[in-house]
Design a protein around this motif. Sequence first.
Motif, mmCIF file in Angstrom:
data_model
loop_
_atom_site.group_PDB
_atom_site.id
_atom_site.type_symbol
_atom_site.label_atom_id
_atom_site.label_comp_id
_atom_site.label_asym_id
_atom_site.label_seq_id
_atom_site.Cartn_x
_atom_site.Cartn_y
_atom_site.Cartn_z
ATOM 1 N N LYS A 78 9.065 21.250 2.733
ATOM 2 C CA LYS A 78 8.257 22.464 2.717
ATOM 3 C C LYS A 78 8.874 23.564 1.865
ATOM 4 O O LYS A 78 8.176 24.282 1.154
ATOM 5 C CB LYS A 78 8.048 22.961 4.147
ATOM 6 N N ASP A 134 -3.705 10.358 1.936
ATOM 7 C CA ASP A 134 -3.602 11.617 1.172
ATOM 8 C C ASP A 134 -4.182 11.370 -0.220
ATOM 9 O O ASP A 134 -3.580 10.707 -1.055
ATOM 10 C CB ASP A 134 -2.155 12.079 1.066
ATOM 11 N N SER A 136 -5.158 13.839 -2.408
ATOM 12 C CA SER A 136 -5.153 15.117 -3.139
ATOM 13 C C SER A 136 -5.120 14.889 -4.652
ATOM 14 O O SER A 136 -4.438 13.994 -5.153
ATOM 15 C CB SER A 136 -3.954 15.957 -2.704
ATOM 16 N N LYS A 195 -4.400 10.771 10.192
ATOM 17 C CA LYS A 195 -4.097 11.971 9.411
ATOM 18 C C LYS A 195 -4.708 11.783 8.026
ATOM 19 O O LYS A 195 -4.329 10.872 7.287
ATOM 20 C CB LYS A 195 -2.593 12.198 9.297
ATOM 21 N N THR A 197 -5.805 13.756 4.476
ATOM 22 C CA THR A 197 -5.666 14.951 3.637
ATOM 23 C C THR A 197 -6.370 14.738 2.306
ATOM 24 O O THR A 197 -6.164 13.715 1.646
ATOM 25 C CB THR A 197 -4.179 15.263 3.380
ATOM 26 N N VAL A 199 -7.121 17.391 -0.870
ATOM 27 C CA VAL A 199 -7.115 18.712 -1.492
ATOM 28 C C VAL A 199 -7.403 18.517 -2.980
ATOM 29 O O VAL A 199 -6.587 17.942 -3.711
ATOM 30 C CB VAL A 199 -5.769 19.426 -1.299
ATOM 31 N N GLU A 255 -6.057 14.476 12.650
ATOM 32 C CA GLU A 255 -5.651 15.698 11.944
ATOM 33 C C GLU A 255 -6.164 15.608 10.508
ATOM 34 O O GLU A 255 -5.819 14.667 9.787
ATOM 35 C CB GLU A 255 -4.131 15.843 11.953
ATOM 36 N N THR A 256 -6.999 16.548 10.120
ATOM 37 C CA THR A 256 -7.544 16.537 8.768
ATOM 38 C C THR A 256 -7.222 17.850 8.051
ATOM 39 O O THR A 256 -7.178 18.917 8.660
ATOM 40 C CB THR A 256 -9.077 16.336 8.770
ATOM 41 N N LYS A 257 -6.990 17.738 6.755
ATOM 42 C CA LYS A 257 -6.778 18.916 5.914
ATOM 43 C C LYS A 257 -7.568 18.712 4.628
ATOM 44 O O LYS A 257 -7.258 17.832 3.825
ATOM 45 C CB LYS A 257 -5.301 19.108 5.587
ATOM 46 N N ASN A 258 -8.609 19.518 4.440
ATOM 47 C CA ASN A 258 -9.494 19.368 3.289
ATOM 48 C C ASN A 258 -9.652 20.698 2.555
ATOM 49 O O ASN A 258 -9.756 21.753 3.177
ATOM 50 C CB ASN A 258 -10.878 18.875 3.738
ATOM 51 N N GLU A 259 -9.680 20.619 1.237
ATOM 52 C CA GLU A 259 -9.869 21.835 0.432
ATOM 53 C C GLU A 259 -10.417 21.462 -0.937
ATOM 54 O O GLU A 259 -9.981 20.488 -1.557
ATOM 55 C CB GLU A 259 -8.535 22.575 0.268
ATOM 56 N N GLU A 281 -17.211 16.022 4.785
ATOM 57 C CA GLU A 281 -16.305 15.427 5.766
ATOM 58 C C GLU A 281 -17.093 14.700 6.853
ATOM 59 O O GLU A 281 -18.061 15.228 7.395
ATOM 60 C CB GLU A 281 -15.412 16.490 6.412
#
Length: 301
Positions: A78, A134, A136, A195, A197, A199, A255-259, A281
Amino acid sequence: EVQSGSQLTAKSSSGTDGEIKITAEDKTLTADFSIIGITKNAASITLDDVTIDGGTVSSSATGKELTLADAVPKWASKQVLAPVGTLAIDALLGQIPIPASVMIRNSEATVDITGSSTITSSGDVSITTDATSDSSSRAISVKTHGVGGVVGFLNSISVAYSQGTAISKINLTGNSSETVSITAAGNVDIKSNVKNTAVAKARTSGNISVTAPADPKAIGGSVAVYTTKSTVESILNQYTTVDSGGNVNVHALAETKNEANASVAIYVDGLGSLGLALGFEDLDITASADGRITAAGTETS
């Protein structure tokens, strides 16, 4: 796949029963940045009419994509890799613009226990699936003064597309004549996890030179699209029995992370710009226990 009708035993006449572990993994190492990436990871475990008897019993399936960030501690990922990686990619694409990036990732993990399968444990029983995707993507275009034709047009647009699929399923399914049975002296944990992701970032810049005159007819466009599908299931049908001397936990976690980020910057002067960002989604989470579950229960903190 364990052959149908198999017997796995780790009993001890004196002392502690042995541990039985059934594991399936499919992992792919992917670059943090690439122009085109298409991967599929699939790990599955099938237990049909199987008898298992021992101490701690675990069955786990994992489908996952690995990056450099997975090989270092979280704090380093990070605080060091993420910011340095972003700056490095921006600097690289500033010199060698890549107008398009397409990432399609698929990860699946399944455990199926069927027929008259029986699991007996003098300790804990754990059944888990984990699917990580992932997809991205990043595209950056830079339009420089004096470049026309096809090259000039491509340098005026950027397109980023991310498509991620993550499927994690646990199915304990007997039938009217066969029962799936789990008996444990300790806890029984049944957990499916996803999970996902995606992006997508697209950026177009024009008239960035400080020495060349600005092009008053400069135009720019960018498109960023993500589409994700996440399915997570932990299902015990009506022909399943679970008896635990501790606690019984049935989880389905996601757990999802979208952008989608589309930006255009035309400096000094220009005709116009257009940015389009779209996101789609599909998320399906199911935790179902229709069979008979008996838990003596233990104190939890």
